[in-house]
Design a protein around this motif. Sequence first.
Motif, PDB file in Angstrom:
ATOM      1  N   ARG A 173       1.852  17.775   1.785  1.00 44.90           N
ATOM      2  CA  ARG A 173       2.633  16.881   0.935  1.00 44.90           C
ATOM      3  C   ARG A 173       2.106  15.462   1.045  1.00 44.90           C
ATOM      4  O   ARG A 173       1.761  15.000   2.128  1.00 44.90           O
ATOM      5  N   ILE A 174       2.007  14.790  -0.092  1.00 43.69           N
ATOM      6  CA  ILE A 174       1.713  13.362  -0.129  1.00 43.69           C
ATOM      7  C   ILE A 174       2.851  12.672  -0.860  1.00 43.69           C
ATOM      8  O   ILE A 174       3.222  13.066  -1.964  1.00 43.69           O
ATOM      9  N   GLU A 175       3.409  11.652  -0.223  1.00 47.01           N
ATOM     10  CA  GLU A 175       4.431  10.848  -0.882  1.00 47.01           C
ATOM     11  C   GLU A 175       3.933   9.411  -0.969  1.00 47.01           C
ATOM     12  O   GLU A 175       3.561   8.810   0.041  1.00 47.01           O
ATOM     13  N   VAL A 176       3.921   8.871  -2.173  1.00 40.85           N
ATOM     14  CA  VAL A 176       3.526   7.485  -2.392  1.00 40.85           C
ATOM     15  C   VAL A 176       4.778   6.667  -2.679  1.00 40.85           C
ATOM     16  O   VAL A 176       5.531   6.974  -3.611  1.00 40.85           O
ATOM     17  N   GLN A 177       4.991   5.639  -1.868  1.00 39.45           N
ATOM     18  CA  GLN A 177       6.091   4.714  -2.096  1.00 39.45           C
ATOM     19  C   GLN A 177       5.481   3.439  -2.665  1.00 39.45           C
ATOM     20  O   GLN A 177       4.983   2.584  -1.931  1.00 39.45           O
ATOM     21  N   TRP A 178       5.450   3.368  -3.990  1.00 42.43           N
ATOM     22  CA  TRP A 178       4.866   2.206  -4.644  1.00 42.43           C
ATOM     23  C   TRP A 178       5.702   0.962  -4.357  1.00 42.43           C
ATOM     24  O   TRP A 178       6.933   1.040  -4.231  1.00 42.43           O
ATOM     25  N   LEU A 179       5.036  -0.182  -4.252  1.00 42.84           N
ATOM     26  CA  LEU A 179       5.757  -1.411  -3.929  1.00 42.84           C
ATOM     27  C   LEU A 179       6.773  -1.771  -5.005  1.00 42.84           C
ATOM     28  O   LEU A 179       7.758  -2.465  -4.737  1.00 42.84           O
ATOM     29  N   SER A 180       6.586  -1.288  -6.211  1.00 42.87           N
ATOM     30  CA  SER A 180       7.540  -1.545  -7.291  1.00 42.87           C
ATOM     31  C   SER A 180       8.887  -0.873  -7.039  1.00 42.87           C
ATOM     32  O   SER A 180       9.891  -1.212  -7.674  1.00 42.87           O
ATOM     33  N   GLY A 181       8.908   0.117  -6.122  1.00 43.41           N
ATOM     34  CA  GLY A 181      10.134   0.846  -5.829  1.00 43.41           C
ATOM     35  C   GLY A 181      10.104   2.292  -6.256  1.00 43.41           C
ATOM     36  O   GLY A 181      10.948   3.090  -5.824  1.00 43.41           O
ATOM     37  N   ASN A 220      10.941  -1.381   7.548  1.00 43.24           N
ATOM     38  CA  ASN A 220      11.163  -0.224   6.669  1.00 43.24           C
ATOM     39  C   ASN A 220      12.251  -0.447   5.626  1.00 43.24           C
ATOM     40  O   ASN A 220      13.011   0.464   5.293  1.00 43.24           O
ATOM     41  N   ASP A 221      12.288  -1.671   5.062  1.00 40.59           N
ATOM     42  CA  ASP A 221      13.267  -1.916   4.002  1.00 40.59           C
ATOM     43  C   ASP A 221      12.621  -1.957   2.621  1.00 40.59           C
ATOM     44  O   ASP A 221      13.295  -2.258   1.623  1.00 40.59           O
ATOM     45  N   GLY A 222      11.307  -1.673   2.560  1.00 40.49           N
ATOM     46  CA  GLY A 222      10.615  -1.638   1.284  1.00 40.49           C
ATOM     47  C   GLY A 222      10.012  -2.955   0.847  1.00 40.49           C
ATOM     48  O   GLY A 222       9.454  -3.041  -0.254  1.00 40.49           O
ATOM     49  N   TRP A 223      10.099  -3.992   1.706  1.00 41.30           N
ATOM     50  CA  TRP A 223       9.592  -5.311   1.355  1.00 41.30           C
ATOM     51  C   TRP A 223       8.573  -5.759   2.406  1.00 41.30           C
ATOM     52  O   TRP A 223       8.773  -5.548   3.607  1.00 41.30           O
ATOM     53  N   PRO A 224       7.487  -6.428   1.996  1.00 47.12           N
ATOM     54  CA  PRO A 224       6.435  -6.829   2.937  1.00 47.12           C
ATOM     55  C   PRO A 224       6.883  -7.947   3.868  1.00 47.12           C
ATOM     56  O   PRO A 224       7.488  -8.939   3.435  1.00 47.12           O
ATOM     57  N   ASP A 225       6.579  -7.777   5.160  1.00 45.40           N
ATOM     58  CA  ASP A 225       6.815  -8.794   6.172  1.00 45.40           C
ATOM     59  C   ASP A 225       5.462  -9.321   6.647  1.00 45.40           C
ATOM     60  O   ASP A 225       4.408  -8.756   6.351  1.00 45.40           O
ATOM     61  N   ARG A 242      14.110 -10.620   0.961  1.00 47.60           N
ATOM     62  CA  ARG A 242      14.246  -9.944  -0.343  1.00 47.60           C
ATOM     63  C   ARG A 242      14.827 -10.844  -1.420  1.00 47.60           C
ATOM     64  O   ARG A 242      15.310 -10.371  -2.448  1.00 47.60           O
ATOM     65  N   ASP A 243      14.750 -12.161  -1.181  1.00 47.85           N
ATOM     66  CA  ASP A 243      15.232 -13.113  -2.184  1.00 47.85           C
ATOM     67  C   ASP A 243      14.208 -14.225  -2.411  1.00 47.85           C
ATOM     68  O   ASP A 243      14.547 -15.304  -2.901  1.00 47.85           O
ATOM     69  N   GLY A 244      12.957 -13.976  -2.018  1.00 47.11           N
ATOM     70  CA  GLY A 244      11.923 -14.990  -2.141  1.00 47.11           C
ATOM     71  C   GLY A 244      11.743 -15.837  -0.902  1.00 47.11           C
ATOM     72  O   GLY A 244      10.944 -16.775  -0.908  1.00 47.11           O
ATOM     73  N   SER A 245      12.483 -15.511   0.161  1.00 46.95           N
ATOM     74  CA  SER A 245      12.373 -16.292   1.391  1.00 46.95           C
ATOM     75  C   SER A 245      12.195 -15.359   2.590  1.00 46.95           C
ATOM     76  O   SER A 245      12.389 -14.139   2.494  1.00 46.95           O
ATOM     77  N   PHE A 246      11.832 -15.974   3.727  1.00 44.09           N
ATOM     78  CA  PHE A 246      11.620 -15.243   4.979  1.00 44.09           C
ATOM     79  C   PHE A 246      12.438 -15.894   6.090  1.00 44.09           C
ATOM     80  O   PHE A 246      12.760 -17.084   6.039  1.00 44.09           O
ATOM     81  N   ALA A 292      -4.276 -13.435   3.686  1.00 45.58           N
ATOM     82  CA  ALA A 292      -3.947 -12.107   3.177  1.00 45.58           C
ATOM     83  C   ALA A 292      -3.268 -12.226   1.822  1.00 45.58           C
ATOM     84  O   ALA A 292      -2.381 -13.063   1.643  1.00 45.58           O
ATOM     85  N   PHE A 293      -3.685 -11.400   0.879  1.00 44.17           N
ATOM     86  CA  PHE A 293      -2.927 -11.240  -0.360  1.00 44.17           C
ATOM     87  C   PHE A 293      -1.756 -10.297  -0.087  1.00 44.17           C
ATOM     88  O   PHE A 293      -1.873  -9.305   0.652  1.00 44.17           O
ATOM     89  N   LEU A 294      -0.620 -10.582  -0.691  1.00 47.78           N
ATOM     90  CA  LEU A 294       0.569  -9.751  -0.565  1.00 47.78           C
ATOM     91  C   LEU A 294       1.459 -10.026  -1.766  1.00 47.78           C
ATOM     92  O   LEU A 294       1.370 -11.096  -2.369  1.00 47.78           O
ATOM     93  N   ASP A 295       2.300  -9.071  -2.121  1.00 46.29           N
ATOM     94  CA  ASP A 295       3.263  -9.298  -3.191  1.00 46.29           C
ATOM     95  C   ASP A 295       4.637  -9.379  -2.556  1.00 46.29           C
ATOM     96  O   ASP A 295       5.392  -8.413  -2.529  1.00 46.29           O
ATOM     97  N   TYR A 296       4.960 -10.559  -2.016  1.00 46.87           N
ATOM     98  CA  TYR A 296       6.179 -10.690  -1.204  1.00 46.87           C
ATOM     99  C   TYR A 296       7.445 -10.583  -2.044  1.00 46.87           C
ATOM    100  O   TYR A 296       8.508 -10.195  -1.527  1.00 46.87           O
ATOM    101  N   ASP A 297       7.371 -10.904  -3.353  1.00 44.82           N
ATOM    102  CA  ASP A 297       8.552 -10.829  -4.211  1.00 44.82           C
ATOM    103  C   ASP A 297       8.531  -9.609  -5.133  1.00 44.82           C
ATOM    104  O   ASP A 297       9.397  -9.466  -5.991  1.00 44.82           O
TER     105      ASP A 297
END
Length: 578
Positions: A542-550, A277-282, A299-303, A187-192
Amino acid sequence: MNRRHCLKNLLQVAGGCYLPFFKLFSQVPVTNGQTGLWPQYVDLAEKAGLNSKTIILGHETKDFLLSTTGGGVALFDYDNDGWLDVFLVNGWGLGEFSKGTEPTNHLFRNNHNGTFTDVTEKAGLVRHGWGQGVCVGDYDNDGHLDLFVTYYGKNVLYHNNGNGTFTDVTRESGLLQSEDHWNTGAAFLDYDRDGHVDLFVSNYVGYQYGLTLYDSNPSLVSELSPVLYGVAGLEGTHNILYRNNGDGTFANVSDRAGILKPEPAYGFTPCVADFDNDGWPDIYVADDSTPSLLFLNNRDGSFRETGLLAGVAFDANGRSQGGMGVDAGDYDGDGLFDIIKTNFSDETPSLYHNDGRGFFTDATSQGGLAGQASSVKWGTAFFDYDNDGRPDLLIVTGPIYPPGVSSRNSKLGQGSRMILCRNLGNGRFEDISTHAGPALSQSRCSRGAAFGDIFHTGQIDIVVNNVNDRPGLLRNQSPSANAWLLVNLVGTKTNRAAIGSRVLVETENRRQIQEVRSGGSFCSHSDLRLHFGLGKARVVTRIEVQWLSGSREVLERVPVNRLVTLQEGKGIISQDAF
């Protein structure tokens, strides 16, 4: 020819002839009086031109483990024409293939008229070997979706050149493995969250066990053979995390990111979602015969691996299962991503309800899935087949040993049928497989499955990779009249394909969430566009987009029954009414 004219004249293949869509959908459906229309799925693959066979061959009178895995499939728009194309991962065999008959992966281009054309050679994707899985993402943010294929051996990254062709850039990108692995899902993901998609790759058992034959290893010749009854006792492996350096190359960061801390396991399919639901991919990984893993993002580059603590490592009785495929979806509308995991025969699938803050409850029995234990279960997804706003569930099945592969255990070579479960809206699912059309009654040896709106009709179609057989293309001939919305996200600060971004859709009586996801099902990849069933709604409140950038964007009063494309920072940039 413009799109409207194409759609007006679009033909669907069915019953050995071509029928206009309105005739196809006007056929008398089956009903049950309580829940309304049953879906009627037919298999259109052969008439649509999806005629290649996935080959996974063994050795006469002998069994070996590698003949049981493989068969990923991807749905993605490789040529940016707005229509989903099909990529099928192929396998190999122990015997020799005559020149011109060697198995290869296949790319089929969508012709916009219900048919496909095999463009594998033209696209530069001919490749031989023990293919396993596939995922899609735009790793260089050039607006063209790239292709990553896993192998028993060494993986391959194909760069999309934007002109209908691909280039193998595995070595240049730093993804060429120095040693052979039994790679499976990816899977591609933007973990950082730096705007560049990274890459997670699952691994199964030790590479040396893939082609171990009974005759060459006397310890495997018994009724308790791990080849026949699972992989327990064989050498396990670790998963791999590659960080995107932002310059077209990747670096293996598995160690410092904490991916190597868990004990070796037998990994099949990763599923990426923001489970807490903290805004970061798991990352959740379905493991075979070992505890499944949940990597929560620090959220610091590690899991940190929390599968046991979170309640998703075992079943409700604390037992490991033969995990195969996995998907995440909010089946009860509480705003949290739940997990469906498929397992081996004599085991039920696992339905894990998300209780919040990264904790889950095994809801398999409460959810109505406790009776689904008779077959080996592989690809799966939450998807809304009737557009009522409640995610339903499909599971494809198949014996361990496919047709053409000898097995000493006849039970593991028996055919099986797909499972379709309707979401009743009360936390439970109802098995409607026997009412859902001829495609679900066929006995096939299936592995991967991918989901998406292939024909531009607002309903989800399914492509299934079948071992030693042509693929399946499942189409519902009795679609619901309910409304729908298809959302396509384009990132700017977020990675271009918007992988990891979340969309919240609200109507008068329902709220739904989905995330753009690479990989999943069983070693497969579904449409990156997000499909929402809307029931009787005539407008999206209503549509709300929560972009991964924040960043977040909110849109109100959006019309239904259309594809809406949103670009980060610009809102809706196009609307296409199918």
